[in-house]
Design a protein around this motif. Structure first.
Motif, PDB file in Angstrom:
ATOM      1  N   GLN A  13      21.501  -7.780  -4.900  1.00  0.00           N
ATOM      2  CA  GLN A  13      22.738  -7.294  -4.292  1.00  0.00           C
ATOM      3  C   GLN A  13      22.508  -5.948  -3.636  1.00  0.00           C
ATOM      4  OE1 GLN A  13      25.856  -7.480  -7.304  1.00  0.00           O
ATOM      5  NE2 GLN A  13      26.474  -9.462  -6.470  1.00  0.00           N
ATOM      6  N   ALA A  14      23.332  -5.646  -2.670  1.00  0.00           N
ATOM      7  CA  ALA A  14      23.256  -4.363  -1.989  1.00  0.00           C
ATOM      8  C   ALA A  14      23.344  -3.236  -3.012  1.00  0.00           C
ATOM      9  CB  ALA A  14      24.377  -4.236  -0.968  1.00  0.00           C
ATOM     10  N   GLY A  15      22.509  -2.229  -2.807  1.00  0.00           N
ATOM     11  CA  GLY A  15      22.440  -1.124  -3.739  1.00  0.00           C
ATOM     12  C   GLY A  15      21.363  -1.282  -4.796  1.00  0.00           C
ATOM     13  N   GLY A  16      20.808  -2.477  -4.886  1.00  0.00           N
ATOM     14  CA  GLY A  16      19.781  -2.745  -5.878  1.00  0.00           C
ATOM     15  C   GLY A  16      18.409  -2.285  -5.432  1.00  0.00           C
ATOM     16  N   SER A  17      17.416  -2.600  -6.258  1.00  0.00           N
ATOM     17  CA  SER A  17      16.041  -2.160  -6.013  1.00  0.00           C
ATOM     18  C   SER A  17      15.076  -3.312  -6.206  1.00  0.00           C
ATOM     19  CB  SER A  17      15.659  -1.027  -6.978  1.00  0.00           C
ATOM     20  OG  SER A  17      16.497   0.082  -6.821  1.00  0.00           O
ATOM     21  N   LEU A  18      13.937  -3.204  -5.543  1.00  0.00           N
ATOM     22  CA  LEU A  18      12.853  -4.153  -5.716  1.00  0.00           C
ATOM     23  C   LEU A  18      11.531  -3.404  -5.617  1.00  0.00           C
ATOM     24  CD1 LEU A  18      13.768  -7.269  -3.523  1.00  0.00           C
ATOM     25  CD2 LEU A  18      13.572  -7.214  -6.010  1.00  0.00           C
ATOM     26  N   ARG A  19      10.523  -3.939  -6.283  1.00  0.00           N
ATOM     27  CA  ARG A  19       9.171  -3.444  -6.083  1.00  0.00           C
ATOM     28  C   ARG A  19       8.301  -4.611  -5.649  1.00  0.00           C
ATOM     29  NH1 ARG A  19       4.619  -0.855 -10.108  1.00  0.00           N
ATOM     30  NH2 ARG A  19       4.473  -3.038 -10.755  1.00  0.00           N
ATOM     31  N   LEU A  20       7.765  -4.492  -4.467  1.00  0.00           N
ATOM     32  CA  LEU A  20       6.863  -5.492  -3.930  1.00  0.00           C
ATOM     33  C   LEU A  20       5.427  -5.110  -4.268  1.00  0.00           C
ATOM     34  CD1 LEU A  20       8.431  -5.994  -0.398  1.00  0.00           C
ATOM     35  CD2 LEU A  20       9.068  -7.064  -2.562  1.00  0.00           C
ATOM     36  N   SER A  21       4.623  -6.111  -4.549  1.00  0.00           N
ATOM     37  CA  SER A  21       3.210  -5.900  -4.847  1.00  0.00           C
ATOM     38  C   SER A  21       2.357  -6.663  -3.849  1.00  0.00           C
ATOM     39  CB  SER A  21       2.877  -6.379  -6.260  1.00  0.00           C
ATOM     40  OG  SER A  21       3.635  -5.704  -7.235  1.00  0.00           O
ATOM     41  N   CYS A  22       1.186  -6.136  -3.589  1.00  0.00           N
ATOM     42  CA  CYS A  22       0.224  -6.786  -2.710  1.00  0.00           C
ATOM     43  C   CYS A  22      -1.141  -6.684  -3.375  1.00  0.00           C
ATOM     44  CB  CYS A  22       0.221  -6.116  -1.346  1.00  0.00           C
ATOM     45  SG  CYS A  22      -1.064  -6.700  -0.224  1.00  0.00           S
ATOM     46  N   ALA A  74      -7.449   1.235  -8.894  1.00  0.00           N
ATOM     47  CA  ALA A  74      -8.134   0.603 -10.018  1.00  0.00           C
ATOM     48  C   ALA A  74      -7.879  -0.903 -10.036  1.00  0.00           C
ATOM     49  CB  ALA A  74      -7.688   1.230 -11.324  1.00  0.00           C
ATOM     50  N   ASN A  75      -6.663  -1.295  -9.624  1.00  0.00           N
ATOM     51  CA  ASN A  75      -6.304  -2.713  -9.591  1.00  0.00           C
ATOM     52  C   ASN A  75      -6.282  -3.278  -8.174  1.00  0.00           C
ATOM     53  OD1 ASN A  75      -5.750  -3.395 -12.458  1.00  0.00           O
ATOM     54  ND2 ASN A  75      -4.290  -1.704 -12.249  1.00  0.00           N
ATOM     55  N   ASN A  76      -6.704  -2.450  -7.225  1.00  0.00           N
ATOM     56  CA  ASN A  76      -6.793  -2.891  -5.830  1.00  0.00           C
ATOM     57  C   ASN A  76      -5.471  -3.484  -5.343  1.00  0.00           C
ATOM     58  OD1 ASN A  76      -8.647  -2.762  -3.693  1.00  0.00           O
ATOM     59  ND2 ASN A  76      -9.172  -4.928  -3.874  1.00  0.00           N
ATOM     60  N   THR A  77      -4.388  -2.773  -5.618  1.00  0.00           N
ATOM     61  CA  THR A  77      -3.051  -3.272  -5.336  1.00  0.00           C
ATOM     62  C   THR A  77      -2.227  -2.244  -4.583  1.00  0.00           C
ATOM     63  OG1 THR A  77      -3.109  -4.654  -7.324  1.00  0.00           O
ATOM     64  CG2 THR A  77      -0.952  -4.212  -6.370  1.00  0.00           C
ATOM     65  N   LEU A  78      -1.457  -2.743  -3.653  1.00  0.00           N
ATOM     66  CA  LEU A  78      -0.530  -1.933  -2.865  1.00  0.00           C
ATOM     67  C   LEU A  78       0.883  -2.256  -3.314  1.00  0.00           C
ATOM     68  CD1 LEU A  78      -0.145  -0.128  -0.201  1.00  0.00           C
ATOM     69  CD2 LEU A  78       0.191  -2.337   0.961  1.00  0.00           C
ATOM     70  N   TYR A  79       1.751  -1.248  -3.339  1.00  0.00           N
ATOM     71  CA  TYR A  79       3.132  -1.450  -3.754  1.00  0.00           C
ATOM     72  C   TYR A  79       4.089  -0.896  -2.708  1.00  0.00           C
ATOM     73  CZ  TYR A  79       1.066  -2.123  -8.378  1.00  0.00           C
ATOM     74  OH  TYR A  79       0.303  -2.564  -9.429  1.00  0.00           O
ATOM     75  N   LEU A  80       5.293  -1.444  -2.741  1.00  0.00           N
ATOM     76  CA  LEU A  80       6.404  -0.881  -1.983  1.00  0.00           C
ATOM     77  C   LEU A  80       7.635  -0.939  -2.875  1.00  0.00           C
ATOM     78  CD1 LEU A  80       7.436   0.243   0.769  1.00  0.00           C
ATOM     79  CD2 LEU A  80       8.246  -2.083   1.243  1.00  0.00           C
ATOM     80  N   ARG A  81       8.145   0.215  -3.205  1.00  0.00           N
ATOM     81  CA  ARG A  81       9.369   0.300  -3.981  1.00  0.00           C
ATOM     82  C   ARG A  81      10.494   0.600  -3.016  1.00  0.00           C
ATOM     83  NH1 ARG A  81      11.691  -0.689  -9.128  1.00  0.00           N
ATOM     84  NH2 ARG A  81      13.548   0.637  -9.296  1.00  0.00           N
ATOM     85  N   MET A  82      11.561  -0.199  -3.078  1.00  0.00           N
ATOM     86  CA  MET A  82      12.710   0.041  -2.221  1.00  0.00           C
ATOM     87  C   MET A  82      13.966   0.143  -3.068  1.00  0.00           C
ATOM     88  SD  MET A  82      12.105  -1.988   1.336  1.00  0.00           S
ATOM     89  CE  MET A  82      13.519  -1.117   2.017  1.00  0.00           C
ATOM     90  N   ASN A  83      14.697   1.212  -2.863  1.00  0.00           N
ATOM     91  CA  ASN A  83      15.956   1.457  -3.571  1.00  0.00           C
ATOM     92  C   ASN A  83      17.112   1.375  -2.577  1.00  0.00           C
ATOM     93  OD1 ASN A  83      14.509   2.093  -5.997  1.00  0.00           O
ATOM     94  ND2 ASN A  83      14.126   4.136  -5.171  1.00  0.00           N
ATOM     95  N   SER A  84      18.314   1.347  -3.127  1.00  0.00           N
ATOM     96  CA  SER A  84      19.525   1.344  -2.296  1.00  0.00           C
ATOM     97  C   SER A  84      19.433   0.299  -1.189  1.00  0.00           C
ATOM     98  CB  SER A  84      19.753   2.736  -1.697  1.00  0.00           C
ATOM     99  OG  SER A  84      19.857   3.702  -2.721  1.00  0.00           O
ATOM    100  N   LEU A  85      19.046  -0.894  -1.563  1.00  0.00           N
ATOM    101  CA  LEU A  85      18.830  -1.944  -0.574  1.00  0.00           C
ATOM    102  C   LEU A  85      20.120  -2.287   0.156  1.00  0.00           C
ATOM    103  CD1 LEU A  85      16.381  -4.101  -2.647  1.00  0.00           C
ATOM    104  CD2 LEU A  85      15.928  -3.259  -0.338  1.00  0.00           C
ATOM    105  N   LYS A  86      19.961  -2.617   1.435  1.00  0.00           N
ATOM    106  CA  LYS A  86      21.076  -2.956   2.307  1.00  0.00           C
ATOM    107  C   LYS A  86      20.873  -4.375   2.834  1.00  0.00           C
ATOM    108  CE  LYS A  86      21.148   1.835   3.962  1.00  0.00           C
ATOM    109  NZ  LYS A  86      21.064   2.699   5.176  1.00  0.00           N
TER     110      LYS A  86
END
Length: 124
Positions: A13-22, A74-86
């Motif tokens: 929902q709008a206003g929520g957060s997610l963390r994407l991993s790669c 160390a884990n060869n991983t990229l992240y994207l944290r997004m807050n206040s999603l629209k």
């Protein structure tokens, strides 16, 4: 050659957060410019954020202050944290690797390795 696999997308929902991993394999992400991109239906792919090996992140204006790009070498991983999603953040999100540069920008034309994407859907 690096292979990239994204995860962490979903419906929120709008206003929520997610963390994407790669998760990367085949090569170390520290050798590349790394970035997150997104593409909404009917729109061109756009850059969201890119990160340099010194940890400095560059963000597109629409996510400034709401997104944080980071790496775990160390884990060869990229992240994207997004807050206040629209709702306008709804898109397929891709991570990508590009040729190393002294300063990396989230411009799709400079990235040659792409993951398959993870869908983010934000409802109002």
């Amino acid at each position: 050659q690096v292979q990239l696999v994204e995860s962490g997308g979903g419906s929120v929902q709008a206003g929520g957060s997610l963390r994407l991993s790669c998760a990367a394999s085949g090569s170390f992400i520290k050798r590349y410019c790394m970035g997150w991109f997104r593409q909404a239906p009917g729109k061109e792919r756009e850059g969201v954020a890119a990160i340099n090996t010194d940890g400095y992140g560059i963000y597109t204006d629409s996510v400034m202050g709401r997104a944080t790009i980071s790496t775990d070498y160390a884990n060869n991983t990229l992240y994207l944290r997004m807050n206040s999603l629209k709702p306008e953040d709804t898109a397929m999100y891709y991570c990508a690797a590009g040729e190393w540069a002294s300063r990396c920008y989230p411009q799709p034309q400079h990235y040659g390795y792409w993951g398959q994407g993870t869908q983010v859907t934000v409802s109002s």
